[in-house]
Write a protein that holds these residues in place. Structure first.
Motif, PDB file in Angstrom:
ATOM      1  N   LEU A 281       0.809  -1.211   0.000  1.00 30.31           N
ATOM      2  CA  LEU A 281       0.000   0.000   0.000  1.00 30.31           C
ATOM      3  C   LEU A 281       0.845   1.265   0.000  1.00 30.31           C
ATOM      4  CD1 LEU A 281      -2.836  -0.932   2.522  1.00 30.31           C
ATOM      5  CD2 LEU A 281      -3.224  -0.037   0.207  1.00 30.31           C
ATOM      6  N   PHE A 282       1.908   1.278   0.810  1.00 30.72           N
ATOM      7  CA  PHE A 282       2.561   2.548   1.125  1.00 30.72           C
ATOM      8  C   PHE A 282       3.993   2.711   0.607  1.00 30.72           C
ATOM      9  CE2 PHE A 282      -0.361   1.991   4.919  1.00 30.72           C
ATOM     10  CZ  PHE A 282      -1.322   2.867   4.445  1.00 30.72           C
ATOM     11  N   THR A 283       4.613   1.638   0.108  1.00 29.22           N
ATOM     12  CA  THR A 283       6.020   1.751  -0.286  1.00 29.22           C
ATOM     13  C   THR A 283       6.200   1.439  -1.767  1.00 29.22           C
ATOM     14  OG1 THR A 283       6.747  -0.540   0.113  1.00 29.22           O
ATOM     15  CG2 THR A 283       6.598   0.921   2.030  1.00 29.22           C
ATOM     16  N   THR A 284       7.372   1.779  -2.267  1.00 35.03           N
ATOM     17  CA  THR A 284       7.689   1.523  -3.677  1.00 35.03           C
ATOM     18  C   THR A 284       8.982   0.733  -3.827  1.00 35.03           C
ATOM     19  OG1 THR A 284       8.876   3.647  -3.827  1.00 35.03           O
ATOM     20  CG2 THR A 284       6.541   3.651  -4.408  1.00 35.03           C
ATOM     21  N   ASP A 285       9.539   0.258  -2.728  1.00 38.64           N
ATOM     22  CA  ASP A 285      10.833  -0.419  -2.758  1.00 38.64           C
ATOM     23  C   ASP A 285      10.672  -1.920  -2.999  1.00 38.64           C
ATOM     24  OD1 ASP A 285      12.086   1.997  -2.173  1.00 38.64           O
ATOM     25  OD2 ASP A 285      11.898   1.678  -0.010  1.00 38.64           O
ATOM     26  N   TRP A 286      11.816  -2.588  -3.079  1.00 39.35           N
ATOM     27  CA  TRP A 286      11.833  -4.044  -3.147  1.00 39.35           C
ATOM     28  C   TRP A 286      11.468  -4.613  -1.786  1.00 39.35           C
ATOM     29  CZ3 TRP A 286      12.221  -7.177  -7.300  1.00 39.35           C
ATOM     30  CH2 TRP A 286      12.622  -6.576  -8.506  1.00 39.35           C
ATOM     31  N   TYR A 287      10.764  -5.736  -1.811  1.00 40.27           N
ATOM     32  CA  TYR A 287      10.279  -6.375  -0.583  1.00 40.27           C
ATOM     33  C   TYR A 287      10.524  -7.871  -0.714  1.00 40.27           C
ATOM     34  CZ  TYR A 287       6.992  -7.649   3.171  1.00 40.27           C
ATOM     35  OH  TYR A 287       6.408  -8.150   4.317  1.00 40.27           O
ATOM     36  N   GLU A 288      11.191  -8.445   0.273  1.00 39.41           N
ATOM     37  CA  GLU A 288      11.485  -9.871   0.215  1.00 39.41           C
ATOM     38  C   GLU A 288      10.337 -10.670   0.814  1.00 39.41           C
ATOM     39  OE1 GLU A 288      14.993 -13.103   1.255  1.00 39.41           O
ATOM     40  OE2 GLU A 288      15.411 -10.949   1.231  1.00 39.41           O
ATOM     41  N   LEU A 289       9.845 -11.629   0.039  1.00 42.80           N
ATOM     42  CA  LEU A 289       8.790 -12.502   0.521  1.00 42.80           C
ATOM     43  C   LEU A 289       9.370 -13.551   1.472  1.00 42.80           C
ATOM     44  CD1 LEU A 289       6.763 -13.068  -2.780  1.00 42.80           C
ATOM     45  CD2 LEU A 289       6.583 -11.195  -1.130  1.00 42.80           C
ATOM     46  N   THR A 290       8.551 -14.002   2.406  1.00 41.37           N
ATOM     47  CA  THR A 290       9.017 -14.931   3.424  1.00 41.37           C
ATOM     48  C   THR A 290       8.134 -16.174   3.435  1.00 41.37           C
ATOM     49  OG1 THR A 290       9.723 -13.070   4.794  1.00 41.37           O
ATOM     50  CG2 THR A 290       9.503 -15.208   5.885  1.00 41.37           C
ATOM     51  N   PRO A 291       8.719 -17.380   3.392  1.00 44.65           N
ATOM     52  CA  PRO A 291       7.890 -18.585   3.527  1.00 44.65           C
ATOM     53  C   PRO A 291       7.201 -18.618   4.890  1.00 44.65           C
ATOM     54  CG  PRO A 291      10.107 -19.123   2.741  1.00 44.65           C
ATOM     55  CD  PRO A 291      10.140 -17.699   3.180  1.00 44.65           C
ATOM     56  N   ALA A 292       5.968 -19.066   4.909  1.00 42.83           N
ATOM     57  CA  ALA A 292       5.201 -19.109   6.157  1.00 42.83           C
ATOM     58  C   ALA A 292       5.643 -20.278   7.024  1.00 42.83           C
ATOM     59  CB  ALA A 292       3.717 -19.229   5.847  1.00 42.83           C
ATOM     60  N   HIS A 293       5.838 -20.006   8.305  1.00 43.32           N
ATOM     61  CA  HIS A 293       6.158 -21.078   9.248  1.00 43.32           C
ATOM     62  C   HIS A 293       4.938 -21.935   9.545  1.00 43.32           C
ATOM     63  CE1 HIS A 293      10.149 -19.573   9.837  1.00 43.32           C
ATOM     64  NE2 HIS A 293       9.714 -18.400  10.245  1.00 43.32           N
ATOM     65  N   GLU A 294       3.756 -21.360   9.385  1.00 39.03           N
ATOM     66  CA  GLU A 294       2.520 -22.101   9.518  1.00 39.03           C
ATOM     67  C   GLU A 294       1.519 -21.539   8.522  1.00 39.03           C
ATOM     68  OE1 GLU A 294       0.973 -21.666  13.443  1.00 39.03           O
ATOM     69  OE2 GLU A 294       0.483 -19.538  13.184  1.00 39.03           O
TER      70      GLU A 294
END
Length: 346
Positions: free
Chosen positions: A156-169
């Motif tokens: 919603l608020f940023t324009t940068d790169w964002y690393e996705l994270t695998p869900a622990h659950e």
């Protein structure tokens, strides 16, 4: 490749449209919907603005298109969020005013049947966002999922790169909306096993396209998808819905994309964790695991004749399971099979 641009982002305090271009389920489940609206205000500092068909079940497609067009046209609205999916948005997009949408690009958030709108905006050159349903994700029982909300806030608020994270659950057995008291309880969750990678060890940088696999099949049937040349070098996103198409159906849809010449265009494919439980198909945990195995095998088998060298990542939390990571649709994604990392630019 289609020329795509990111629309301007909202800021806390802004007005954002909340629309139901697919199904007006807020009319049936106001308790879930109101929870989603409250979190939109309190967690994100945004002021939701409803439209005439937002809480109307079975509204005429032309009226839903009129509301969506109006949301883009309103200069005080800085983003547009869909309440939920459905099954007939394919009848709504032909009634949108494309000149208005092009002249007033805004971040649009939706998934499932909203693949119709995401693809429509893609073809107009507007980056949109796969995910972020007001009912499903903002209205999640118990508490917001941290991965979903962190991803949604960044989108919603940023324009940068964002690393996705695998869900622990993760979970695919939601609490029943027909029982308001269940909103107080966390949904059932299962241990996560990380993403599953296959294919060559290389890094792919491209723009995303795809969405819900069943809706993509409808779009192929109506000839509303970009050409293979326009998609060349893109990263394909696919996920399956609560209707739980069987492995053979999944195979045939992906195979047919290959026959159309689309699969060869994608150097990487990111596959959402398959939803494997529904009230109509209440599978046990072992049966759900087998369901996922069969779907992964079907996609692998379908890809083999058309794009055997694609980097493929399975079980990414981007579809109908919980949590849900927001993916820019038409935006940039980096799939790094060497470091086994995925990042997106919001």
């Amino acid at each position: 490749m289609v020329s795509l641009k990111y629309p301007p982002k909202p800021r806390p305090g802004d007005r954002v449209a909340v629309v139901s271009p697919s199904a007006g389920l807020p009319a049936l489940f106001p308790h879930v919907y109101e929870l989603g609206l409250r979190r939109l205000r309190e967690e994100f500092g945004l002021e939701p603005v409803e439209y005439p068909t937002t809480r109307v079940l079975g509204a005429d497609p032309r009226d839903r298109a009129r509301d969506l067009t109006a949301a883009f046209a309103d200069p005080t609205i800085t983003a547009v969020l869909a309440t939920v999916g459905g099954d007939d948005l394919i009848t709504v997009t032909p009634h949108l005013d494309d000149d208005v949408l092009r002249a007033n690009p805004k971040p649009y958030f939706g998934y499932s049947d909203n693949t119709n709108v995401l693809n429509h905006l893609y073809r107009l050159g507007i980056v949109a966002y796969h995910g972020g349903s007001v009912l499903v994700h903002l209205g999640r029982p118990g508490s917001p999922h941290p991965l979903t909300f962190a991803s949604l806030r960044a989108a919603l608020f940023t324009t940068d790169w964002y690393e996705l994270t695998p869900a622990h659950e993760w979970g695919d057995r939601p609490n029943p909306w027909t029982e308001p008291e269940t909103l107080a309880h966390e949904p059932e969750m299962l241990p996560g096993a990380g993403w599953r990678w296959q294919g060559p060890q290389r890094e792919v940088l491209g723009r995303t396209w795809g969405g819900n696999l069943e809706i993509l099949h409808w779009l192929l049937a109506t000839d509303r998808v970009p050409t293979a040349a326009e998609l060349d070098g893109s990263v394909l996103l696919v996920e399956t819905s609560q209707e739980m198409p069987g492995a053979q159906e999944v195979f045939r849809i992906v195979r047919n994309m290959g026959e159309r010449g689309l699969l060869a265009a994608f150097p990487a494919i990111v596959v959402g964790r398959p939803k494997a439980w529904d009230r109509a198909k209440p599978l046990s945990v072992p049966e759900r695991q087998a369901w996922g195995d069969a779907q992964r095998e079907a996609i692998t088998r379908a890809l083999a004749p058309y794009n055997p060298d694609a980097v493929v990542v399975f079980d990414v939390d981007l579809g109908h399971t919980d949590p849900q990571l927001i993916i820019p649709y038409g935006g940039e994604i980096r799939v790094d099979a060497v470091a086994r990392r995925i990042s997106v630019r919001y």
